[in-house]
Design an enzyme around this catalytic site. Sequence first.
Site, PDB file in Angstrom:
ATOM      1  NE  ARG A 178       2.897  -3.305  -2.851  1.00  0.00           N
ATOM      2  CZ  ARG A 178       1.741  -3.662  -3.454  1.00  0.00           C
ATOM      3  NH1 ARG A 178       1.147  -2.851  -4.306  1.00  0.00           N
ATOM      4  NH2 ARG A 178       1.175  -4.815  -3.164  1.00  0.00           N
ATOM      5  CB  SER A 226       7.129  -7.376   0.788  1.00  0.00           C
ATOM      6  OG  SER A 226       6.185  -8.407   0.904  1.00  0.00           O
ATOM      7  CD  GLU A 296       6.606  -3.254  -0.977  1.00  0.00           C
ATOM      8  OE1 GLU A 296       6.666  -4.275  -1.689  1.00  0.00           O
ATOM      9  OE2 GLU A 296       5.677  -3.033  -0.188  1.00  0.00           O
TER      10      GLU A 296
HETATM   11  C1  LIG Z   1       3.611  -6.777   8.762  1.00  0.00           C
HETATM   12  C2  LIG Z   1       3.558  -5.856   7.564  1.00  0.00           C
HETATM   13  C3  LIG Z   1       2.765  -6.209   6.481  1.00  0.00           C
HETATM   14  C4  LIG Z   1       2.693  -5.364   5.352  1.00  0.00           C
HETATM   15  N1  LIG Z   1       1.911  -5.716   4.294  1.00  0.00           N
HETATM   16  C5  LIG Z   1       1.805  -4.901   3.233  1.00  0.00           C
HETATM   17  C6  LIG Z   1       0.961  -5.236   2.128  1.00  0.00           C
HETATM   18  O1  LIG Z   1       0.268  -6.243   2.118  1.00  0.00           O
HETATM   19  N2  LIG Z   1       0.915  -4.405   1.059  1.00  0.00           N
HETATM   20  C7  LIG Z   1       1.659  -3.250   1.032  1.00  0.00           C
HETATM   21  O2  LIG Z   1       1.563  -2.515   0.033  1.00  0.00           O
HETATM   22  N3  LIG Z   1       2.462  -2.905   2.059  1.00  0.00           N
HETATM   23  C8  LIG Z   1       2.558  -3.691   3.156  1.00  0.00           C
HETATM   24  N4  LIG Z   1       3.380  -3.338   4.184  1.00  0.00           N
HETATM   25  C9  LIG Z   1       4.226  -2.122   4.084  1.00  0.00           C
HETATM   26  C10 LIG Z   1       3.589  -0.840   4.621  1.00  0.00           C
HETATM   27  O3  LIG Z   1       2.594  -1.124   5.603  1.00  0.00           O
HETATM   28  C11 LIG Z   1       2.967  -0.011   3.486  1.00  0.00           C
HETATM   29  O4  LIG Z   1       3.960   0.382   2.556  1.00  0.00           O
HETATM   30  C12 LIG Z   1       2.286   1.246   4.032  1.00  0.00           C
HETATM   31  O5  LIG Z   1       1.575   1.867   2.978  1.00  0.00           O
HETATM   32  C13 LIG Z   1       3.235   2.268   4.630  1.00  0.00           C
HETATM   33  O6  LIG Z   1       2.456   3.234   5.318  1.00  0.00           O
HETATM   34  P1  LIG Z   1       3.057   4.063   6.532  1.00  0.00           P
HETATM   35  O7  LIG Z   1       2.023   5.024   6.979  1.00  0.00           O
HETATM   36  O8  LIG Z   1       3.588   3.156   7.591  1.00  0.00           O
HETATM   37  O9  LIG Z   1       4.242   4.807   5.791  1.00  0.00           O
HETATM   38  P2  LIG Z   1       5.723   5.086   6.321  1.00  0.00           P
HETATM   39  O10 LIG Z   1       6.445   3.789   6.487  1.00  0.00           O
HETATM   40  O11 LIG Z   1       5.657   5.972   7.499  1.00  0.00           O
HETATM   41  O12 LIG Z   1       6.322   5.854   5.062  1.00  0.00           O
HETATM   42  C14 LIG Z   1       6.523   5.166   3.845  1.00  0.00           C
HETATM   43  C15 LIG Z   1       6.845   6.185   2.748  1.00  0.00           C
HETATM   44  O13 LIG Z   1       5.708   7.017   2.542  1.00  0.00           O
HETATM   45  C16 LIG Z   1       6.054   8.382   2.737  1.00  0.00           C
HETATM   46  N5  LIG Z   1       4.895   9.055   3.322  1.00  0.00           N
HETATM   47  C17 LIG Z   1       4.240   8.741   4.473  1.00  0.00           C
HETATM   48  N6  LIG Z   1       3.211   9.578   4.666  1.00  0.00           N
HETATM   49  C18 LIG Z   1       3.209  10.440   3.630  1.00  0.00           C
HETATM   50  C19 LIG Z   1       2.386  11.550   3.250  1.00  0.00           C
HETATM   51  N7  LIG Z   1       1.342  11.939   3.991  1.00  0.00           N
HETATM   52  N8  LIG Z   1       2.672  12.209   2.093  1.00  0.00           N
HETATM   53  C20 LIG Z   1       3.726  11.831   1.329  1.00  0.00           C
HETATM   54  N9  LIG Z   1       4.549  10.795   1.640  1.00  0.00           N
HETATM   55  C21 LIG Z   1       4.284  10.100   2.772  1.00  0.00           C
HETATM   56  C22 LIG Z   1       7.264   8.348   3.658  1.00  0.00           C
HETATM   57  O14 LIG Z   1       8.039   9.536   3.529  1.00  0.00           O
HETATM   58  C23 LIG Z   1       7.979   7.121   3.135  1.00  0.00           C
HETATM   59  O15 LIG Z   1       8.720   7.416   1.976  1.00  0.00           O
HETATM   60  C24 LIG Z   1       3.441  -4.152   5.334  1.00  0.00           C
HETATM   61  C25 LIG Z   1       4.221  -3.807   6.452  1.00  0.00           C
HETATM   62  C26 LIG Z   1       4.273  -4.638   7.554  1.00  0.00           C
HETATM   63  C27 LIG Z   1       5.082  -4.220   8.753  1.00  0.00           C
END
Ligand SMILES: Cc1cc2nc3c(=O)[nH]c(=O)nc-3n(C[C@H](O)[C@H](O)[C@H](O)COP(=O)(O)OP(=O)(O)OC[C@H]3O[C@@H](n4cnc5c(N)ncnc54)[C@H](O)[C@@H]3O)c2cc1C
Length: 304
Positions: A178, A226, A296
């Site tokens: 992560r 998480s 995280e």
């Molecule tokens: C119900 C639920 C279950 C989840 N289960 C998991 C799981 O099993 N495993 C897991 O790892 N995570 C999990 N997550 C967390 C989350 O879904 C992940 O971390 C996911 O990768 C975030 O993606 P996002 O597009 O929503 O990023 P965002 O939340 O929009 O951004 C997260 C970070 O990434 C950066 N970012 C976004 N896009 C870019 C880009 N193109 N270039 C550079 N930086 C960028 C943002 O600036 C920020 O710092 C879960 C979340 C929820 C709500």
Amino acid sequence: MSGKAQLILDAIAPEFSRRVLHDEPMTKHTSWHAGGPADVFFTPRDVMDLTAFIRQLPERVPLLWIGLGSNLLVRDGGVRGAVIATHGALGALERESATRIRVQAGVACARLARQCVKWGLGPAEFFAGIPGTLGGALAMNAGAWDGETWRHVIDVEVVDRHGIRRTRTPADYDISYRRVRGPADEWFLSANLFFERKPGANEAAIRELLERRKQTQPIGQWSCGSVFTNPPNNHAGRLIESAGLKGFRIGDASVSDKHANFIINHGAARAADLEALIEHVQRTVARVHQIELTTEVRIVGEPA
Ligand SMILES: Cc1cc2nc3c(=O)[nH]c(=O)nc-3n(C[C@H](O)[C@H](O)[C@H](O)COP(=O)(O)OP(=O)(O)OC[C@H]3O[C@@H](n4cnc5c(N)ncnc54)[C@H](O)[C@@H]3O)c2cc1C
């Protein structure tokens, strides 16, 4: 319009100032449904449009990239500068060869998982449980069920603060659980990913994994997944539960009864409530177990 948004709008080219949103509530763009407004919010049409936007944006304006906001806590005072949203913009997903695919940053991980199954490629089922975009998954090295995003990366295309695009390989990054450290002020546009051929792949495996997740996690409630990373050889959820924190509430935010590493917004929680609860959990776990929990979730923006 807020003075801060006006200052940015005055400084950007008219072709963009007409198209951006200003004072956009980040409650609409985060899975926690909390947080204040972004001064300026831009959804590009494509990569060329995006790089043109970045090039004309004065360098003093900070940038925050978001995917689906599923790992973001935006504080109640909102985000100064410009938010760039990739979902619904950078959506190409193509098969380049038998085992290699090209995915743009705004593609939802669930779509990526389903398409890999259709192409007979795997293991990509783990992406189905991650409710974010590929860009967010690259930034976080998102993973589940023994799968991890960066294990599949051949190379990535990034863009910097001057709108210059370049290709980078995993060797350019320090990648762990992560956590991804790379060159500053660069963001992901797309990635080339590889998978193995898995001719028998079908959606039943995805359904089964999602079903298992529903049994153990509060899916459907407002959360960011998480909140804390697991400490080495331990589980954040177990530490929080055994510190007696399940159900602990501040305002409309509470530690989930189902999975203690999830914090739920029951509807009216402010970012300040969520952050206060995060800090309370950290303090309590440190006192009870002498272990420091690390978030995280990414916490951004200004307090109200
Ligand atoms: C119900 C639920 C279950 C989840 N289960 C998991 C799981 O099993 N495993 C897991 O790892 N995570 C999990 N997550 C967390 C989350 O879904 C992940 O971390 C996911 O990768 C975030 O993606 P996002 O597009 O929503 O990023 P965002 O939340 O929009 O951004 C997260 C970070 O990434 C950066 N970012 C976004 N896009 C870019 C880009 N193109 N270039 C550079 N930086 C960028 C943002 O600036 C920020 O710092 C879960 C979340 C929820 C709500």
